[in-house]
Design a protein around this motif. Structure first.
Motif, PDB file in Angstrom:
ATOM      1  N   ARG A  39     -45.061 -37.376 -23.706  1.00 42.40           N
ATOM      2  CA  ARG A  39     -44.096 -37.630 -22.635  1.00 42.40           C
ATOM      3  C   ARG A  39     -44.285 -39.021 -22.054  1.00 42.40           C
ATOM      4  NH1 ARG A  39     -45.526 -32.067 -19.807  1.00 42.40           N
ATOM      5  NH2 ARG A  39     -44.453 -32.842 -17.956  1.00 42.40           N
ATOM      6  N   GLN A  40     -45.520 -39.443 -21.935  1.00 38.91           N
ATOM      7  CA  GLN A  40     -45.787 -40.784 -21.418  1.00 38.91           C
ATOM      8  C   GLN A  40     -45.171 -41.848 -22.328  1.00 38.91           C
ATOM      9  OE1 GLN A  40     -48.255 -43.213 -22.774  1.00 38.91           O
ATOM     10  NE2 GLN A  40     -47.577 -44.659 -21.206  1.00 38.91           N
ATOM     11  N   LYS A  41     -45.313 -41.645 -23.626  1.00 32.17           N
ATOM     12  CA  LYS A  41     -44.758 -42.612 -24.582  1.00 32.17           C
ATOM     13  C   LYS A  41     -43.235 -42.613 -24.539  1.00 32.17           C
ATOM     14  CE  LYS A  41     -48.544 -42.754 -27.929  1.00 32.17           C
ATOM     15  NZ  LYS A  41     -48.937 -42.482 -29.333  1.00 32.17           N
ATOM     16  N   ILE A  42     -42.640 -41.421 -24.401  1.00 29.68           N
ATOM     17  CA  ILE A  42     -41.178 -41.336 -24.329  1.00 29.68           C
ATOM     18  C   ILE A  42     -40.658 -42.111 -23.126  1.00 29.68           C
ATOM     19  CG2 ILE A  42     -39.240 -39.777 -23.896  1.00 29.68           C
ATOM     20  CD1 ILE A  42     -40.711 -37.666 -25.563  1.00 29.68           C
ATOM     21  N   TYR A  43     -41.252 -41.866 -21.950  1.00 31.27           N
ATOM     22  CA  TYR A  43     -40.800 -42.557 -20.739  1.00 31.27           C
ATOM     23  C   TYR A  43     -41.050 -44.059 -20.827  1.00 31.27           C
ATOM     24  CZ  TYR A  43     -40.293 -37.940 -18.621  1.00 31.27           C
ATOM     25  OH  TYR A  43     -39.902 -36.657 -18.340  1.00 31.27           O
ATOM     26  N   GLN A  44     -42.176 -44.434 -21.409  1.00 33.01           N
ATOM     27  CA  GLN A  44     -42.493 -45.853 -21.532  1.00 33.01           C
ATOM     28  C   GLN A  44     -41.482 -46.566 -22.424  1.00 33.01           C
ATOM     29  OE1 GLN A  44     -46.061 -46.893 -23.767  1.00 33.01           O
ATOM     30  NE2 GLN A  44     -46.531 -48.502 -22.305  1.00 33.01           N
ATOM     31  N   GLU A  93     -37.404 -33.269 -32.300  1.00 33.35           N
ATOM     32  CA  GLU A  93     -36.435 -32.218 -31.972  1.00 33.35           C
ATOM     33  C   GLU A  93     -35.973 -32.308 -30.524  1.00 33.35           C
ATOM     34  OE1 GLU A  93     -36.986 -28.234 -32.901  1.00 33.35           O
ATOM     35  OE2 GLU A  93     -37.128 -28.539 -35.059  1.00 33.35           O
ATOM     36  N   LEU A  94     -36.919 -32.558 -29.629  1.00 34.89           N
ATOM     37  CA  LEU A  94     -36.555 -32.673 -28.223  1.00 34.89           C
ATOM     38  C   LEU A  94     -35.644 -33.870 -28.000  1.00 34.89           C
ATOM     39  CD1 LEU A  94     -36.845 -31.827 -25.268  1.00 34.89           C
ATOM     40  CD2 LEU A  94     -38.925 -33.232 -25.146  1.00 34.89           C
ATOM     41  N   LEU A  95     -35.961 -34.996 -28.626  1.00 30.40           N
ATOM     42  CA  LEU A  95     -35.145 -36.198 -28.468  1.00 30.40           C
ATOM     43  C   LEU A  95     -33.739 -35.991 -29.029  1.00 30.40           C
ATOM     44  CD1 LEU A  95     -37.796 -38.916 -29.418  1.00 30.40           C
ATOM     45  CD2 LEU A  95     -36.896 -38.421 -27.138  1.00 30.40           C
ATOM     46  N   VAL A  96     -33.651 -35.311 -30.165  1.00 30.46           N
ATOM     47  CA  VAL A  96     -32.342 -35.029 -30.754  1.00 30.46           C
ATOM     48  C   VAL A  96     -31.522 -34.134 -29.833  1.00 30.46           C
ATOM     49  CG1 VAL A  96     -31.174 -33.827 -32.653  1.00 30.46           C
ATOM     50  CG2 VAL A  96     -33.058 -35.397 -33.135  1.00 30.46           C
ATOM     51  N   ALA A  97     -32.180 -33.118 -29.244  1.00 28.52           N
ATOM     52  CA  ALA A  97     -31.475 -32.226 -28.318  1.00 28.52           C
ATOM     53  C   ALA A  97     -30.975 -32.991 -27.096  1.00 28.52           C
ATOM     54  CB  ALA A  97     -32.408 -31.088 -27.892  1.00 28.52           C
ATOM     55  N   ILE A  98     -31.801 -33.910 -26.599  1.00 27.05           N
ATOM     56  CA  ILE A  98     -31.383 -34.729 -25.452  1.00 27.05           C
ATOM     57  C   ILE A  98     -30.203 -35.614 -25.835  1.00 27.05           C
ATOM     58  CG2 ILE A  98     -32.103 -36.565 -23.879  1.00 27.05           C
ATOM     59  CD1 ILE A  98     -34.957 -35.435 -24.083  1.00 27.05           C
ATOM     60  N   ILE A 136     -38.618 -25.894 -35.038  1.00 26.80           N
ATOM     61  CA  ILE A 136     -40.046 -25.731 -35.317  1.00 26.80           C
ATOM     62  C   ILE A 136     -40.742 -25.004 -34.188  1.00 26.80           C
ATOM     63  CG2 ILE A 136     -40.189 -27.800 -36.748  1.00 26.80           C
ATOM     64  CD1 ILE A 136     -41.372 -29.245 -34.364  1.00 26.80           C
ATOM     65  N   TRP A 137     -40.132 -24.983 -32.991  1.00 24.85           N
ATOM     66  CA  TRP A 137     -40.744 -24.219 -31.896  1.00 24.85           C
ATOM     67  C   TRP A 137     -40.701 -22.723 -32.216  1.00 24.85           C
ATOM     68  CZ3 TRP A 137     -37.233 -27.361 -28.195  1.00 24.85           C
ATOM     69  CH2 TRP A 137     -37.767 -28.638 -28.058  1.00 24.85           C
ATOM     70  N   GLN A 138     -39.773 -22.327 -33.101  1.00 24.91           N
ATOM     71  CA  GLN A 138     -39.637 -20.921 -33.434  1.00 24.91           C
ATOM     72  C   GLN A 138     -40.401 -20.545 -34.697  1.00 24.91           C
ATOM     73  OE1 GLN A 138     -35.446 -20.311 -33.756  1.00 24.91           O
ATOM     74  NE2 GLN A 138     -35.056 -20.603 -31.590  1.00 24.91           N
ATOM     75  N   LYS A 139     -40.599 -21.490 -35.595  1.00 21.61           N
ATOM     76  CA  LYS A 139     -41.195 -21.125 -36.877  1.00 21.61           C
ATOM     77  C   LYS A 139     -42.632 -21.607 -37.043  1.00 21.61           C
ATOM     78  CE  LYS A 139     -39.607 -25.163 -39.528  1.00 21.61           C
ATOM     79  NZ  LYS A 139     -38.777 -25.600 -40.661  1.00 21.61           N
ATOM     80  N   GLU A 140     -43.160 -22.408 -36.132  1.00 25.96           N
ATOM     81  CA  GLU A 140     -44.525 -22.878 -36.255  1.00 25.96           C
ATOM     82  C   GLU A 140     -45.392 -22.281 -35.169  1.00 25.96           C
ATOM     83  OE1 GLU A 140     -45.032 -27.030 -36.499  1.00 25.96           O
ATOM     84  OE2 GLU A 140     -43.685 -27.305 -38.191  1.00 25.96           O
ATOM     85  N   ILE A 141     -46.650 -22.066 -35.528  1.00 25.12           N
ATOM     86  CA  ILE A 141     -47.629 -21.549 -34.566  1.00 25.12           C
ATOM     87  C   ILE A 141     -48.636 -22.653 -34.292  1.00 25.12           C
ATOM     88  CG2 ILE A 141     -49.429 -19.839 -34.164  1.00 25.12           C
ATOM     89  CD1 ILE A 141     -47.939 -17.947 -35.980  1.00 25.12           C
ATOM     90  N   ARG A 142     -48.831 -22.980 -33.029  1.00 30.29           N
ATOM     91  CA  ARG A 142     -49.743 -24.059 -32.661  1.00 30.29           C
ATOM     92  C   ARG A 142     -50.819 -23.563 -31.720  1.00 30.29           C
ATOM     93  NH1 ARG A 142     -44.630 -26.341 -32.592  1.00 30.29           N
ATOM     94  NH2 ARG A 142     -44.351 -28.126 -33.968  1.00 30.29           N
ATOM     95  N   LEU A 143     -52.005 -24.170 -31.837  1.00 31.62           N
ATOM     96  CA  LEU A 143     -53.095 -23.837 -30.932  1.00 31.62           C
ATOM     97  C   LEU A 143     -52.955 -24.593 -29.610  1.00 31.62           C
ATOM     98  CD1 LEU A 143     -56.111 -23.811 -33.404  1.00 31.62           C
ATOM     99  CD2 LEU A 143     -54.826 -21.867 -32.521  1.00 31.62           C
ATOM    100  N   GLY A 144     -52.283 -25.742 -29.632  1.00 36.74           N
ATOM    101  CA  GLY A 144     -52.112 -26.542 -28.422  1.00 36.74           C
ATOM    102  C   GLY A 144     -50.635 -26.763 -28.152  1.00 36.74           C
ATOM    103  N   PRO A 145     -50.323 -27.477 -27.067  1.00 40.09           N
ATOM    104  CA  PRO A 145     -48.915 -27.725 -26.745  1.00 40.09           C
ATOM    105  C   PRO A 145     -48.254 -28.604 -27.794  1.00 40.09           C
ATOM    106  CG  PRO A 145     -50.369 -29.036 -25.354  1.00 40.09           C
ATOM    107  CD  PRO A 145     -51.244 -28.086 -26.107  1.00 40.09           C
ATOM    108  N   ALA A 146     -46.984 -28.278 -28.132  1.00 37.01           N
ATOM    109  CA  ALA A 146     -46.274 -29.054 -29.145  1.00 37.01           C
ATOM    110  C   ALA A 146     -45.987 -30.463 -28.645  1.00 37.01           C
ATOM    111  CB  ALA A 146     -44.973 -28.349 -29.519  1.00 37.01           C
ATOM    112  N   ILE A 147     -45.693 -30.577 -27.357  1.00 33.62           N
ATOM    113  CA  ILE A 147     -45.422 -31.879 -26.745  1.00 33.62           C
ATOM    114  C   ILE A 147     -46.423 -32.082 -25.619  1.00 33.62           C
ATOM    115  CG2 ILE A 147     -43.716 -33.294 -25.546  1.00 33.62           C
ATOM    116  CD1 ILE A 147     -41.545 -31.756 -26.954  1.00 33.62           C
ATOM    117  N   THR A 148     -47.276 -33.045 -25.771  1.00 32.02           N
ATOM    118  CA  THR A 148     -48.365 -33.276 -24.827  1.00 32.02           C
ATOM    119  C   THR A 148     -47.958 -34.272 -23.748  1.00 32.02           C
ATOM    120  OG1 THR A 148     -49.268 -35.094 -26.149  1.00 32.02           O
ATOM    121  CG2 THR A 148     -50.012 -32.863 -26.691  1.00 32.02           C
TER     122      THR A 148
END
Length: 381
Positions: free
Chosen positions: A43-48, A78-83, A27-39
């Motif tokens: 990241r705070q929630k992932i680490y928590q 997608e990021l979690l799956v890649a990790i 989706i990083w390649q096929k979607e256009i976003r006005l803001g960051p895809a991962i805020t």
């Protein structure tokens, strides 16, 4: 963690669902976003969650599976799956995250690497979560403090636009029926009203152009430096913003030093994550001075962006070999001062803006009614 049933946690996913989580083009390649895809909040929630699940006894792989199953945001999943796939291939968490520099900073990667080396991964994840939580909390408080002034300014713009564009022309029609000289203030308001109506067609494109100009200037390094210098000179707001930035800096510094990252490497990692140009520039110069053999206190003392009491705390921490704890205390102190400063700023701006708004409306009304009073007196006499 007491009261956590590991079997309940592991029942929320199926292992074969990990590979099916993302079956199409990124989706990083096929979607256009006005803001960051991962805020930062993501990241705070992932680490928590990772810190909590590791503390509950799950392995890192199983913890990631839980997060993948519970994530509703596609980019995060997608990021979690890649990790997860990187870990299955035998890579460490820090190595896997290093393959995603767009979403993860060197600061985080190095912190996690030290957690892997020291066996304190859970503690590092919790610290990173707390770091981003503090950043989000301070940002939210600052936003709340400024939301009221912004709302008042927006209302003032609407009210003044209505009065200048609609109310004043009504009085102008009345004045035109009388052959009398109008007061200077009335002539000025009428001229503003005429100009506002005649050029109304360019207001919206003009505002859009200003917005785009500000957006692009924010990305220009020279413009950022100029804006930072101007901001620091603004009474109340400048010192408050500096304290917020210093609080973030020293809390990040504390995390790195407590993770056993050496001073030189800590300065290297801090520089890119500092978004306030004067501090970022100072950090780069301080690192070079430390490499050249200077003490941290002597290097910090060369930069006026750091208040005198900050320099003294650095000196004490360096002398007692307790810089990490001193930086934590300093960050907490600056955070408390910032919260008090936000409250003071809000209490100061609220009545000031109300007075300004009321004053502008009063000036317009006075300018419109003053000729009416004069005409009435002339008719009566």
């Amino acid at each position: 963690m007491a009261g956590v049933n590991l079997s309940e946690l592991t029942q929320v996913y199926q292992p074969n669902r990990v590979d099916k989580a993302v079956s199409s083009e990124s989706i990083w390649q096929k979607e256009i976003r006005l803001g960051p895809a991962i805020t930062l909040k993501d990241r705070q929630k992932i680490y928590q969650m990772l810190g909590t699940l590791l503390g509950a006894g799950l392995s890192l792989l199983d913890s990631l599976k839980v997060l993948i199953d519970q994530s509703s945001k596609k980019a995060v999943k997608e990021l979690l799956v890649a990790i997860h796939r990187g870990l299955e291939d035998g890579k460490s968490l820090s190595q896997t995250l290093a393959e995603h520099p767009k979403w993860v900073s060197p600061f985080e990667i190095q912190s996690l690497h030290m957690g892997e080396e020291t066996g304190k991964m859970g503690e590092i994840l919790t610290n990173l979560s707390e770091l981003y939580q503090k950043r989000l909390l301070l940002k939210r408080k600052l936003t709340q403090a400024l939301s009221y002034p912004i709302a008042v300014i927006a209302v003032a713009g609407i009210v003044l636009g209505f009065m200048i564009g609609y109310v004043v022309p009504m009085f102008e029609d009345i004045f035109n029926r009388f052959d009398a000289e109008l007061p200077k203030i009335t002539q000025t308001i009428l001229a503003l009203s005429t100009g506002f109506r005649e050029h109304a067609i360019i207001w919206i494109p003009g505002l859009i152009g200003i917005g785009l100009g500000i957006y692009f200037l924010k990305r220009d390094k020279k413009a950022q430096k100029v804006a930072a210098k101007v901001l620091l000179r603004v009474p109340m707001l400048g010192p408050l913003y500096l304290k917020l930035q210093l609080s973030r800096l020293f809390y990040s510094f504390h995390l790195l030093l407590s993770a056993r990252v050496n001073l030189d490497q800590s300065l290297v990692l801090l520089e890119p994550i500092v978004n306030f140009p004067p501090i970022r520039q100072a950090i780069g110069q301080i690192r070079q001075e430390v490499v050249d053999g200077s003490t941290l206190y002597d290097a910090v003392s060369q930069h006026s962006i750091f208040p005198a009491y900050v320099r003294q705390i650095v000196k004490v921490g360096e002398t007692t070999a307790s810089l990490d704890q001193m930086f934590l205390n300093l960050a907490q102190s600056l955070e408390a001062e910032s919260e008090g400063g936000i409250q003071t700023l809000t209490q100061f701006l609220e009545p000031l803006l109300i007075i300004l708004l009321g004053g502008m409306v009063a000036v317009i009304l006075t300018a419109m009614y003053l000729p009416m009073f004069e005409l009435s007196n002339a008719i009566n006499t």
